[in-house]
Design an enzyme around this catalytic site. Sequence first.
Site, PDB file in Angstrom:
ATOM      1  CB  CYS B 102      31.986  47.335  28.028  1.00  0.00           C
ATOM      2  SG  CYS B 102      32.718  45.701  28.015  1.00  0.00           S
ATOM      3  N   GLY B 103      30.658  46.388  24.818  1.00  0.00           N
ATOM      4  CA  GLY B 103      29.864  45.357  24.143  1.00  0.00           C
ATOM      5  C   GLY B 103      30.052  43.964  24.738  1.00  0.00           C
ATOM      6  N   PRO B 104      31.300  43.509  24.911  1.00  0.00           N
ATOM      7  CG  PRO B 104      33.546  43.011  24.527  1.00  0.00           C
ATOM      8  CD  PRO B 104      32.562  44.136  24.497  1.00  0.00           C
ATOM      9  CB  CYS B 105      30.347  44.359  29.690  1.00  0.00           C
ATOM     10  SG  CYS B 105      32.028  44.976  29.904  1.00  0.00           S
ATOM     11  CE  LYS B 106      26.631  47.467  26.168  1.00  0.00           C
ATOM     12  NZ  LYS B 106      26.200  48.636  25.426  1.00  0.00           N
TER      13      LYS B 106
END
Lengths: 163, 216
Positions: B102-106
């Site tokens: 999950c890109g947005p999580c990072k």
Amino acid sequence: MGLMRSFAGLLIGLPVVLTAQQVGNLDAPVVKPKSYVVYGAEPQSVAAGKRSVLELHFRVLDGYHVNSHTPKSELLIPTRIELQPAAGVKTEAVEYPVGTSYSFSFDPTEKLDVYTGAFTVKLPVVAEAGTHTVDATLRYQACDHAACYPPKSLPVQVIFTAK
Amino acid sequence: MKRSGLVFGVMVVGIALLLWAGWHNLRERRLAMQQAQENHVVLVPEKAGSAAQDSQSPEAEAMQMRGKVAPAFTLATLDGKKVSLSDYKGRPVLVNFWATWCGPCKVEMPWFEEFRKQYAAQGFEILGLADDVDAGKDAIAKVAQKTGVTYPILLTDGKIQKAYGGPDGMDYLPMSFYVDKNGVIVEETAGLGSKDEIEAHIKKIVASEATAAGGQ
């Protein structure tokens, strides 16, 4: 003096008017679908006993993207097809389209390799004469511009006739 | 007479400049607002079988966790240590679901780390729950290290996703639950929010008063 007071009143009121026009609603709810890729099933015909290529047409819903079959990070989940054996049909390695480059607006430095809109997966087969159904599953993981969605499985039925 | 004319002229020029500045400011703010709207999403959790287009359906309403007591859990950290939400009784806690894919999580994880230090004196803590089905501990640890987080990263068990996300688990990530000192979820967010928004939610739970009956 009266004229000056009027101008002063206008100046004081101006920011209030401008501020009022800037108010917007950012909290409008957005409901997300359960599936982000759809399969366009269409009957196909191939030559019996000869190597032929079936086309599986998919479409990623507007506003979403899925990782391509070859994402640029080992942590990302690639799009892939899992095939079930079918009587009278020999399948070869699935051919995936190349992806397109994509970056989240909040992280332009990280380049992803994704499918958006329509994409076609090719399935080489050698089939005996007759009508066949190959059951498959498309595994993918979708995101939009602000969130990612858990990996999904899309059941796919490839129906074709070998003549 | 000449002096009045001069004063009037200066005032007209001044007004014209102010109006231009106001218009320019408005235009800039509208562009910024438009950009913010494009980058901002508020997601409404939906339940399996609910009408996809009906955001006001009872099912959708039922999935809202805001105002409810945070479901209890005991999960293992990457090094095997057991951590329970109840360990933080009387403290404000941010429960954040994330995944390695999950890109947005990072993006928000380093912000969380920053806020954790900033509000540590008020007892604020973050628990990062890795909602990864297939990723191994090594991959999770690698991402945690890369994002620079030092708060506890917990391995989920399948049950906790259902307790917070519904029968099918989490529909999307990142998903954050801001739990106040009384163990109540005061804010629930889905998708990447702005840094300011996250801090505002943290301030809300940090400012809450603990009651004798409450706690995780």
